[in-house]
Scaffold this active site. Structure first.
Site, PDB file in Angstrom:
ATOM      1  CG  ASN A  11       4.136 -14.323 -29.940  1.00  0.00           C
ATOM      2  OD1 ASN A  11       3.232 -14.274 -29.229  1.00  0.00           O
ATOM      3  ND2 ASN A  11       4.109 -13.679 -31.194  1.00  0.00           N
ATOM      4  CD1 TRP A  12       4.450 -18.975 -25.186  1.00  0.00           C
ATOM      5  CD2 TRP A  12       3.270 -18.980 -23.359  1.00  0.00           C
ATOM      6  NE1 TRP A  12       5.157 -19.391 -24.049  1.00  0.00           N
ATOM      7  CE2 TRP A  12       4.464 -19.521 -22.854  1.00  0.00           C
ATOM      8  CE3 TRP A  12       2.334 -18.976 -22.428  1.00  0.00           C
ATOM      9  CZ2 TRP A  12       4.803 -19.816 -21.610  1.00  0.00           C
ATOM     10  CZ3 TRP A  12       2.366 -19.425 -21.179  1.00  0.00           C
ATOM     11  CH2 TRP A  12       3.738 -19.721 -20.745  1.00  0.00           C
ATOM     12  CE  LYS A  13       2.924 -16.702 -33.386  1.00  0.00           C
ATOM     13  NZ  LYS A  13       3.509 -16.943 -34.821  1.00  0.00           N
ATOM     14  CG  HIS A  97       3.566 -11.068 -34.465  1.00  0.00           C
ATOM     15  ND1 HIS A  97       3.119 -11.769 -35.180  1.00  0.00           N
ATOM     16  CD2 HIS A  97       4.854 -11.757 -34.129  1.00  0.00           C
ATOM     17  CE1 HIS A  97       3.654 -12.943 -35.563  1.00  0.00           C
ATOM     18  NE2 HIS A  97       4.678 -13.221 -34.759  1.00  0.00           N
ATOM     19  CD  GLU A  99       1.048 -14.504 -36.183  1.00  0.00           C
ATOM     20  OE1 GLU A  99       0.636 -14.600 -34.671  1.00  0.00           O
ATOM     21  OE2 GLU A  99       1.685 -15.436 -36.615  1.00  0.00           O
ATOM     22  CD  GLU A 169       8.536 -13.236 -35.468  1.00  0.00           C
ATOM     23  OE1 GLU A 169       8.941 -13.840 -34.634  1.00  0.00           O
ATOM     24  OE2 GLU A 169       7.197 -12.905 -36.037  1.00  0.00           O
ATOM     25  N   GLY A 175       5.414 -20.089 -38.698  1.00  0.00           N
ATOM     26  CA  GLY A 175       4.429 -21.205 -38.686  1.00  0.00           C
ATOM     27  C   GLY A 175       4.368 -22.202 -39.688  1.00  0.00           C
ATOM     28  CB  SER A 215       9.942 -22.330 -38.723  1.00  0.00           C
ATOM     29  OG  SER A 215       8.836 -22.175 -39.499  1.00  0.00           O
ATOM     30  N   GLY A 236       7.766 -18.838 -31.925  1.00  0.00           N
ATOM     31  CA  GLY A 236       5.996 -18.967 -31.742  1.00  0.00           C
ATOM     32  C   GLY A 236       5.871 -20.464 -31.268  1.00  0.00           C
ATOM     33  N   GLY A 237       5.657 -21.334 -32.259  1.00  0.00           N
ATOM     34  CA  GLY A 237       5.224 -22.679 -31.866  1.00  0.00           C
ATOM     35  C   GLY A 237       5.825 -23.475 -30.854  1.00  0.00           C
TER      36      GLY A 237
HETATM   37  P1  13P Z   1       6.864 -19.754 -35.433  1.00  0.00           P
HETATM   38  O1  13P Z   1       7.692 -19.924 -34.711  1.00  0.00           O
HETATM   39  O2  13P Z   1       5.612 -20.570 -34.861  1.00  0.00           O
HETATM   40  O3  13P Z   1       6.977 -19.989 -36.730  1.00  0.00           O
HETATM   41  O4  13P Z   1       6.226 -18.292 -34.987  1.00  0.00           O
HETATM   42  C1  13P Z   1       7.262 -17.212 -35.163  1.00  0.00           C
HETATM   43  C2  13P Z   1       6.667 -16.179 -34.716  1.00  0.00           C
HETATM   44  O5  13P Z   1       5.656 -15.615 -35.168  1.00  0.00           O
HETATM   45  C3  13P Z   1       7.113 -15.585 -33.324  1.00  0.00           C
HETATM   46  O6  13P Z   1       6.562 -14.390 -33.052  1.00  0.00           O
END
Ligand code: 13P
Length: 255
Positions: A11-13, A97, A99, A169, A175, A215, A236-237
Site C-alpha cells: 500500500n503506497w498510501k 483502511h 487511515e 492491521e 507506521g 510495520s 506500507g512503508g
Molecule cells: P506500515 O507497514 O508502514 O506500518 O503500514 C501498514 C499499513 O497501513 C498498510 O496498509
C-alpha cells in the site's frame, strides 16, 4: 495454512508522483521473478494507476487501488468508481483502511457498501480491520474486530465473499515500528477466521486469506508467515522501496 495462496500487498498510501511510481514499479518487476509462489499486489495512488498498469501488465504483479466510491457514476466530485478502477487495470481494492476510518470518516456502513460494489464489479476487496491502542488496552480487541467484520460483511452470502481478502492491521502497529508479536497476530487471525466460520461457514472461512499489516519488514515477514492463520501481508512503508519490498515478497527463499 490449508491451501491458501499467500498474498503480499504493498500500500503506497499518498506517496509517489506518476514518474516515481513508474520507476518504482519497473524496478520491482526486475526484482520479482515470475516464479514466486505468492500473489503480489501494489496499490499506487489513483493518479499513477494507469501508467503503473502498463508496467506490470503480463508480470506476476497485480494492481490495486487504495479506495473507491460505491456508485457507478454521477455527481460525486473527487470520487472514483469501481468501473474506473477496472478500466485503469485494477484487480484489487483496499477498503476501510484505518487511515480512511480515522481521517476521512469511513464507517463500517460505508465499508459494507464499498465491499459490495467492488464484488459487483469483479474487483477483489481487501477489507481492513483493526483495533486502536486504547481498545487493546481496554481488552476490547475482539469485540471491536467482531463488530467490524459483522457490519462490514452484513448482507453478503457465502458465494459473494469467495474472493474476499481481510487485512488485520492493529492501528497501534501502523507506521510505528511496533509489530504485533507473531502470537498476537496469530491469536487475532484465528479469532477472525472463527468469526467468519460462525457467520459464513467452515468452507469459506478456510479459504479466505487474512493478511497482517503493521510495520511488516524483511526481518519479521518469515516469522509472521510461519503462523498458520497468517496468509500474507499488507505492507506500507516497506513497500515504497523495491529492494525492500522484493525481499518481503521473496520471503520463501529464506525459509
Ligand atoms: P506500515 O507497514 O508502514 O506500518 O503500514 C501498514 C499499513 O497501513 C498498510 O496498509
Amino acid at each position: 495454512m490449508d491451501n491458501r495462496r499467500p498474498l503480499i500487498a504493498g500500500n503506497w498510501k499518498m506517496f509517489k508522483t506518476c514518474s516515481e511510481a513508474v520507476e518504482t514499479a519497473k524496478h520491482l518487476v526486475k526484482l520479482v521473478s515470475t516464479s514466486v509462489d505468492v500473489d503480489v499486489m501494489i496499490a499506487p495512488p489513483f493518479t499513477a494507476l494507469a501508467q503503473v498498469s502498463d508496467v506490470v501488465k503480463g508480470t506476476c504483479i497485480s494492481l490495486g487501488a487504495q479506495n473507491l466510491y460505491w456508485e457507478a457514476e454521477g455527481a460525486y466530485t473527487g470520487e472514483i468508481s469501481p468501473s474506473m478502477l477496472v478500466s485503469a487495470g485494477c484487480r484489487y481494492v483496499i477498503i476501510g483502511h484505518s487511515e480512511r476510518r480515522q481521517y476521512f470518516g469511513e464507517t463500517d456502513e460505508s465499508v459494507n457498501k464499498k465491499v459490495k460494489s467492488s464484488i459487483n464489479n469483479s474487483l477483489i476487496p481487501v477489507m481492513c480491520v483493526g483495533e486502536s491502542e486504547k481498545e487493546r488496552e481496554l481488552n476490547e480487541t475482539f469485540s471491536v474486530l467482531d463488530k467490524q467484520v459483522k457490519n462490514g460483511l452484513e448482507g453478503f452470502s457465502h458465494d459473494d465473499l469467495k474472493t474476499l481478502v481481510i487485512a488485520y492491521e492493529p492501528v497501534w502497529a501502523i507506521g510505528t515500528g511496533k509489530t504485533a508479536t507473531t502470537d498476537q497476530a496469530q491469536e487475532v487471525h484465528k479469532f477472525l477466521r472463527t468469526t467468519l466460520e460462525i457467520n459464513f461457514g467452515n468452507m469459506l472461512a478456510k479459504s479466505i486469506r487474512i493478511l497482517y499489516g503493521g510495520s511488516v519488514k524483511p526481518n519479521n515477514i518469515v516469522e509472521l508467515m510461519s503462523m498458520s492463520d497468517v496468509d500474507g501481508a499488507l505492507v506500507g512503508g516497506a513497500s515504497l522501496d523495491p529492494e525492500t519490498f522484493s525481499k518481503i515478497v521473496q520471503f520463501q527463499n529464506r525459509t
